[in-house]
Design an enzyme around this catalytic site. Structure first.
Site, mmCIF file in Angstrom:
data_model
loop_
_atom_site.group_PDB
_atom_site.id
_atom_site.type_symbol
_atom_site.label_atom_id
_atom_site.label_comp_id
_atom_site.label_asym_id
_atom_site.label_seq_id
_atom_site.Cartn_x
_atom_site.Cartn_y
_atom_site.Cartn_z
ATOM 1 N N GLU A 1 0.821 -1.209 0.000
ATOM 2 C CA GLU A 1 0.000 0.000 0.000
ATOM 3 C C GLU A 1 0.859 1.265 0.000
ATOM 4 O O GLU A 1 0.549 2.235 -0.683
ATOM 5 C CB GLU A 1 -0.945 0.007 1.196
ATOM 6 C CG GLU A 1 -2.024 -1.063 1.163
ATOM 7 C CD GLU A 1 -2.970 -0.913 -0.023
ATOM 8 O OE1 GLU A 1 -2.994 0.161 -0.656
ATOM 9 O OE2 GLU A 1 -3.687 -1.876 -0.322
ATOM 10 N N TYR B 1 -6.227 6.780 3.781
ATOM 11 C CA TYR B 1 -6.418 5.686 2.834
ATOM 12 C C TYR B 1 -5.706 4.419 3.290
ATOM 13 O O TYR B 1 -6.303 3.341 3.362
ATOM 14 C CB TYR B 1 -5.940 6.070 1.427
ATOM 15 C CG TYR B 1 -5.730 4.833 0.593
ATOM 16 C CD1 TYR B 1 -6.835 4.155 0.065
ATOM 17 C CD2 TYR B 1 -4.471 4.259 0.434
ATOM 18 C CE1 TYR B 1 -6.681 2.967 -0.627
ATOM 19 C CE2 TYR B 1 -4.305 3.078 -0.249
ATOM 20 C CZ TYR B 1 -5.412 2.434 -0.781
ATOM 21 O OH TYR B 1 -5.258 1.258 -1.446
ATOM 22 N N ASP C 1 -9.805 5.654 -2.239
ATOM 23 C CA ASP C 1 -8.674 6.249 -2.935
ATOM 24 C C ASP C 1 -9.212 7.000 -4.156
ATOM 25 O O ASP C 1 -10.411 7.141 -4.339
ATOM 26 C CB ASP C 1 -7.658 5.181 -3.349
ATOM 27 C CG ASP C 1 -8.177 4.328 -4.489
ATOM 28 O OD1 ASP C 1 -9.409 4.276 -4.674
ATOM 29 O OD2 ASP C 1 -7.363 3.728 -5.207
#
Length: 301
Positions: free
Chosen positions: A37, A120, A138
């Site tokens: 991520e 996020y 996102d």
DNA sequence: CATGCGTGGAA
DNA sequence: TTTCCAAGCAT
């Protein structure tokens, strides 16, 4: 509450069409997901893949990364861009060791408190690694929802609390199904409902898309003129860091002077790298990647 | 809340 | 060739 048609359609499409990315392998673990991520923040998937494999082969858990130097983290980051992320990811590993015994926390507030982890990423880890029911929003998700639900060709520039509410309302009640739906929204935005050239004929929700139904107004370009790269401090920082990354230990400033002609701008860029914790001075004449010094040697005998 | 922060490939 | 980004974060 009934599970919306939109969500089930996208989820079914995802189950049939999802790319088999390594961080999506069931049971892969929270640390590999967290690393993916962070790397995927503003960097395309194809460039993240090799770096992700190399990074996890070297540092399979937070403790391993925390025990290594920031300089090595920057080197292993390679050319993914925004190398501050490498330093923050290592700081994140340190914090995970210190605060959570080396295990990636599963609570949203604990994740959010980690370096380099924002709204996020915290939600992505909680949902994708731990199967919790949180909206994961996102730029892809905001665009998909903006188009299909609101009928607007573009989403706003940043995630707002209203975006989180709107996405939460689209999620199934069951946590695992909710996490899958979030991944599905992201995938649809990345593969089909793209920013510039959406592939509507291949879209699973074309029949229920508000944007389509309202005549599909053309997406408007970026609101503000994006900063040019050539000649910016950003470019100079990249050039300086390139030299430091490819050299072990201190680099004499004369060598750094060669990467850019403008003394003022070069000095400003170098100072910025130091201020951001990527580079440190060594004596009066040299600089090195942060922590790129000789490793402490065990005393003989 | 507007800005700064890398990179390399597609359009 | 130039433009425009691509799964954000911190300040």
């Amino acid at each position: 509450m009934t599970e919306p048609t939109f969500t089930t359609l996208v989820s079914r499409w995802y189950e049939q069409n999802a790319r088999d990315l390594p961080w999506r392998v069931p049971g892969i673990g929270a640390w590999p997901i967290l690393v993916s991520e962070v790397m995927l923040q503003q960097t395309p998937v194809v460039r993240v893949l090799p770096a992700w494999h190399a990074w996890l082969a070297r540092w399979p858990d937070p403790a391993a990364l925390a025990a290594d130097t920031p300089a090595e983290a920057i080197r292993m980051w390679g050319r993914l861009g925004y190398p501050r992320r490498a330093v923050r990811l290592r700081e994140c590993a340190v914090a995970i060791v210190e605060r959570h015994g080396g295990r990636v926390p599963d609570q949203l507030d604990q994740l959010l408190a980690l370096p380099g982890i924002g709204t996020y990423t915290a939600r992505a880890v909680a949902a994708f690694a731990y199967g919790q029911r949180h909206p994961v929003v996102d730029t892809n998700v905001r665009r998909v929802v903006s188009r299909a639900v609101a009928g607007d060709p573009d989403a706003g520039p940043a995630t707002t609390p209203a975006d989180l509410v709107a996405c939460a309302e689209l999620l199934p009640i069951e946590p695992a199904a909710a996490a899958l739906a979030s991944a599905a929204f992201m995938e649809l935005g990345a593969i089909v409902c793209t920013a510039r050239s959406p592939r509507c004929p291949a879209c699973p929700v074309e029949s229920v898309c508000a944007w389509r139904a309202s005549g599909q107004a053309a997406p408007t370009g970026p609101t503000r003129r994006p900063q040019r790269y050539a000649g910016t401090d950003r470019q100079v920082r990249g050039l300086l860091l390139g030299v430091l990354r490819d050299t072990t230990g201190p680099v004499p400033h004369q060598r750094l002077d060669q990467v850019w002609h403008d003394d003022v701008q070069r000095a400003r860029a170098l100072a910025g790298l130091v201020k951001d914790g990527l580079v440190e001075p060594v004596g009066e004449e040299s600089f090195r990647l942060i922590g790129d010094g000789p490793v402490a040697q065990p005393l003989p005998g």
